[in-house]
Design an enzyme around this catalytic site. Structure first.
Site, PDB file in Angstrom:
ATOM      1  N   TYR A  33     -18.800  82.713  45.042  1.00  0.00           N
ATOM      2  CA  TYR A  33     -19.545  83.652  44.210  1.00  0.00           C
ATOM      3  C   TYR A  33     -20.271  82.921  43.097  1.00  0.00           C
ATOM      4  O   TYR A  33     -20.021  81.733  42.860  1.00  0.00           O
ATOM      5  CB  TYR A  33     -18.610  84.721  43.633  1.00  0.00           C
ATOM      6  N   LYS A 147     -16.591  77.165  43.733  1.00  0.00           N
ATOM      7  CA  LYS A 147     -16.494  78.475  43.065  1.00  0.00           C
ATOM      8  C   LYS A 147     -16.070  79.536  44.079  1.00  0.00           C
ATOM      9  O   LYS A 147     -16.852  80.391  44.507  1.00  0.00           O
ATOM     10  CB  LYS A 147     -17.814  78.830  42.383  1.00  0.00           C
ATOM     11  N   GLU A 180      -9.080  73.406  32.207  1.00  0.00           N
ATOM     12  CA  GLU A 180     -10.132  74.317  31.755  1.00  0.00           C
ATOM     13  C   GLU A 180      -9.484  75.666  31.492  1.00  0.00           C
ATOM     14  O   GLU A 180      -8.265  75.810  31.607  1.00  0.00           O
ATOM     15  CB  GLU A 180     -11.240  74.432  32.808  1.00  0.00           C
ATOM     16  N   LEU A 205     -14.131  73.570  37.459  1.00  0.00           N
ATOM     17  CA  LEU A 205     -15.439  74.043  37.899  1.00  0.00           C
ATOM     18  C   LEU A 205     -16.498  73.406  37.002  1.00  0.00           C
ATOM     19  O   LEU A 205     -16.327  73.329  35.783  1.00  0.00           O
ATOM     20  CB  LEU A 205     -15.513  75.569  37.773  1.00  0.00           C
TER      21      LEU A 205
HETATM   22  N1  PMP Z   1     -14.265  77.505  34.850  1.00  0.00           N
HETATM   23  C1  PMP Z   1     -13.914  78.539  35.633  1.00  0.00           C
HETATM   24  C2  PMP Z   1     -12.616  78.484  36.365  1.00  0.00           C
HETATM   25  C3  PMP Z   1     -14.758  79.652  35.743  1.00  0.00           C
HETATM   26  O1  PMP Z   1     -14.426  80.687  36.533  1.00  0.00           O
HETATM   27  C4  PMP Z   1     -15.964  79.689  34.991  1.00  0.00           C
HETATM   28  C5  PMP Z   1     -16.858  80.889  35.052  1.00  0.00           C
HETATM   29  N2  PMP Z   1     -17.523  80.977  36.262  1.00  0.00           N
HETATM   30  C6  PMP Z   1     -16.282  78.590  34.194  1.00  0.00           C
HETATM   31  C7  PMP Z   1     -15.412  77.516  34.142  1.00  0.00           C
HETATM   32  C8  PMP Z   1     -17.551  78.563  33.393  1.00  0.00           C
HETATM   33  O2  PMP Z   1     -18.662  78.411  34.238  1.00  0.00           O
HETATM   34  P1  PMP Z   1     -20.096  78.961  33.838  1.00  0.00           P
HETATM   35  O3  PMP Z   1     -20.474  78.292  32.555  1.00  0.00           O
HETATM   36  O4  PMP Z   1     -20.973  78.538  34.980  1.00  0.00           O
HETATM   37  O5  PMP Z   1     -19.979  80.436  33.702  1.00  0.00           O
END
Ligand code: PMP
Length: 283
Positions: A33, A147, A180, A205
């Protein structure tokens, strides 16, 4: 006004939008996603989101359901039909519908769902005062760089945060380092003023907000060190913050029971948030 969703080639009322019981996303979490922010009715940094989507799909051997350009047009159409000015557009691609069998089906088309909804910016009080995070064990799999819609450990961590009246849970790996957040990237500012965030690898991610903020910070001359850090280091740091598509740059002023710095958002974090907001407004 009723909401509209895009489901496998059709725009349908959100309340009656359905996928098949044998969609592999439903049975195996076999899908990926993306969430892109919408500001003034326009997609924010959708290019990097499409690049990350391409990587997630390739890593899992799932085909694009349509070209990236066509998919962006569907995102824009869903935004338009739902009259979203400020919010998010969500897309999910699964390996498709097939008789239940763990191995990949042959000749199955990927399934695509796109939805959009209004969402205000992060609450001003949270941005002004900063938020609390709690620490939770990182019990996720070894490919957090993909993701994937398989988010149960993230769901459990976020629920633990909710129950502790915290904004987010920061996850700690078995070596004792923060990876994270459950849906955000984790950052600290060290005593020398360096921005520290974990390097890109399978354990995290690659956040689009993280990526953009690295570019903005480097352009302003902020030194960045990409490496793991421990809860002890984070608790002793002068500043901490988190980043995501929906939170932008959010100051963290408490980790578990420990106050960070003087307990209010620090100057580096505030500057970075302003830089990121200006970037978003530029479109
Ligand atoms: N880490 C994880 C596990 C996430 O689900 C997200 C949100 N998608 C992020 C980091 C932050 O990513 P982004 O800045 O692309 O929203």
């Amino acid at each position: 006004m009723s909401r509209i969703a895009y489901v496998n080639g059709r725009y349908v009322p959100h309340r009656s939008a359905r996928v098949h019981v044998e969609d592999r996303g439903y049975q195996f979490a076999d899908g990926v996603y993306e969430v892109t922010a919408v500001v003034d009715g326009k997609l924010v940094d959708n290019g990097p989101h499409m690049e990350r989507l391409d990587r997630s799909l390739r890593e899992l051997g799932i085909a694009w359901p349509m070209t990236p350009a066509a998919l962006s047009r569907v995102q824009e159409e869903v935004i338009r039909r739902n009259r979203v000015r400020q919010g998010i557009v969500y897309l999910q691609i699964t390996r498709g519908v097939a008789r239940r069998d763990h191995a990949f089906p042959v000749r199955t088309a990927p399934a695509l769902v796109v939805t959009a909804r209004h969402a205000g910016p992060p609450k001003a009080a949270q941005v002004e005062k900063g938020v609390k995070v709690i620490l939770q064990p990182d019990i996720r799999w070894g490919r957090c760089d993909i993701k994937s819609v398989s988010l149960l450990p993230n769901v459990l961590a976020k629920q633990a945060a909710r129950e502790a009246e915290a904004f987010e849970a920061w996850l700690v790996d078995t070596s004792g380092f923060i990876t994270e957040g459950s849906s955000t990237n984790a950052w600290i500012v060290d005593k020398k003023g360096n921005l520290v965030t974990r390097h890109l690898e399978n354990a995290i991610l690659s956040g689009v907000t993280r990526r953009i903020l690295v570019e903005l910070a480097v352009a302003e001359g902020h030194p960045i060190i990409e490496r793991p850090f421990t809860p002890a280091e984070a608790k002793a740091a002068p500043e901490a913050f988190l980043t995501s598509t929906t939170s932008f740059v959010m100051p963290v002023v408490q980790i578990d029971a420990t106050r960070i710095g003087s307990g209010v958002p620090g100057p580096v974090t505030r500057r970075l948030r302003a830089l990121y907001e200006a970037h978003v407004q530029r479109g």
